[in-house]
Design an enzyme around this catalytic site. Structure first.
Site, PDB file in Angstrom:
ATOM      1  N   HIS A  48       5.315   5.220   8.894  1.00 37.70           N
ATOM      2  CA  HIS A  48       5.340   4.049   9.779  1.00 37.70           C
ATOM      3  C   HIS A  48       5.775   2.781   9.038  1.00 37.70           C
ATOM      4  O   HIS A  48       5.768   2.725   7.805  1.00 37.70           O
ATOM      5  CB  HIS A  48       3.946   3.818  10.382  1.00 37.70           C
ATOM      6  CG  HIS A  48       2.907   3.534   9.336  1.00 37.70           C
ATOM      7  ND1 HIS A  48       2.750   2.290   8.756  1.00 37.70           N
ATOM      8  CD2 HIS A  48       1.998   4.335   8.744  1.00 37.70           C
ATOM      9  CE1 HIS A  48       1.781   2.339   7.859  1.00 37.70           C
ATOM     10  NE2 HIS A  48       1.315   3.576   7.831  1.00 37.70           N
ATOM     11  N   TRP A  81      -2.250  -5.000   6.614  1.00 39.97           N
ATOM     12  CA  TRP A  81      -3.129  -4.336   5.648  1.00 39.97           C
ATOM     13  C   TRP A  81      -2.321  -3.702   4.521  1.00 39.97           C
ATOM     14  O   TRP A  81      -2.755  -3.703   3.371  1.00 39.97           O
ATOM     15  CB  TRP A  81      -4.014  -3.302   6.351  1.00 39.97           C
ATOM     16  CG  TRP A  81      -5.157  -3.920   7.107  1.00 39.97           C
ATOM     17  CD1 TRP A  81      -5.205  -5.167   7.660  1.00 39.97           C
ATOM     18  CD2 TRP A  81      -6.412  -3.310   7.391  1.00 39.97           C
ATOM     19  NE1 TRP A  81      -6.406  -5.372   8.277  1.00 39.97           N
ATOM     20  CE2 TRP A  81      -7.175  -4.240   8.136  1.00 39.97           C
ATOM     21  CE3 TRP A  81      -6.982  -2.068   7.121  1.00 39.97           C
ATOM     22  CZ2 TRP A  81      -8.467  -3.973   8.581  1.00 39.97           C
ATOM     23  CZ3 TRP A  81      -8.259  -1.786   7.572  1.00 39.97           C
ATOM     24  CH2 TRP A  81      -8.998  -2.735   8.290  1.00 39.97           C
ATOM     25  N   GLU A 109      -3.467   9.435   9.650  1.00 39.84           N
ATOM     26  CA  GLU A 109      -3.670   9.245   8.211  1.00 39.84           C
ATOM     27  C   GLU A 109      -4.933   9.964   7.721  1.00 39.84           C
ATOM     28  O   GLU A 109      -5.844  10.242   8.513  1.00 39.84           O
ATOM     29  CB  GLU A 109      -3.754   7.740   7.917  1.00 39.84           C
ATOM     30  CG  GLU A 109      -3.949   7.361   6.454  1.00 39.84           C
ATOM     31  CD  GLU A 109      -2.823   7.836   5.549  1.00 39.84           C
ATOM     32  OE1 GLU A 109      -2.667   9.058   5.386  1.00 39.84           O
ATOM     33  OE2 GLU A 109      -2.128   6.989   4.954  1.00 39.84           O
TER      34      GLU A 109
END
Length: 195
Positions: free
Chosen positions: A7, A12, A81
């Protein structure tokens, strides 16, 4: 052929915070990266697109789908993830301090409720193999996440690349062939669209 894509960037990522299952959207840079990787697929015929259920992956997949003219994107929780448990939202330095072998601790009991490497790898291998078995002769794009993709690369290359050795750039493309029930790595961490 499988195109496995990480992605685009999130805040973050930029601030080196551990995401795991935290559902963080793309930032402006990530949206631009998603548009740029999507351009790579404008002239490549893609039959089907799958994505992790996390927002950052879905946003990236939607850009690719628009460019590749694929109407539907299949959302799969199994492609998300690796979970980093209690350490999600913490700075990555905390992970390095508390679990310095987090990328090489195959076969060890997890600390801080981090998903084991085996569990993350098993769900990625199982789901990607299922996808390709029902997509024989097709070109498939899958948008997922750095640690999760690396467990799959580790599996295909018998540990020569992937977890513990490979750092994947945001929106990089790694390609695999799936023939006669066997996986073969073709290209890894291709991010020339960001140059």
């Amino acid at each position: 052929m499988l195109y496995l894509i990480r992605h685009g960037q999130t805040d973050w990522n930029k601030n080196k915070l551990i995401q795991g299952h935290a559902d963080i959207p793309l930032n402006e840079a990530g949206k631009q990266q998603a548009k740029r990787v999507a351009e790579r697929f404008r002239d490549i015929h893609i039959d089907v697109i799958y994505t992790s259920d996390l927002l950052r992956a879905q946003e990236t997949a939607r850009e690719i789908a628009a460019a590749a003219k694929v109407e539907k994107v299949e959302v799969c929780e199994q492609l998300r993830e690796r979970s980093f448990g209690e350490l999600e939202s913490k700075n990555v330095e905390v992970l390095h301090e508390l679990v310095p072998n987090y990328a090489t601790n195959w076969g060890e009991e997890p600390l801080y409720n981090i998903e084991t490497l085996e569990a993350a790898q098993e769900r990625m291998v199982r789901r990607l193999t299922e996808i390709m078995k029902k997509s024989i002769g097709k070109k498939v794009a899958v948008v997922s996440h750095g640690a999760a993709i690396n467990t799959f690369i580790h599996h295909v290359t018998s540990g020569e690349q992937g977890t513990g050795t490979t750092i994947l750039q945001n929106t990089s493309i790694t390609t695999f062939a799936y023939e006669s029930g066997k996986w073969r790595l073709e290209t890894i961490n291709d991010a020339k669209h960001l140059e």
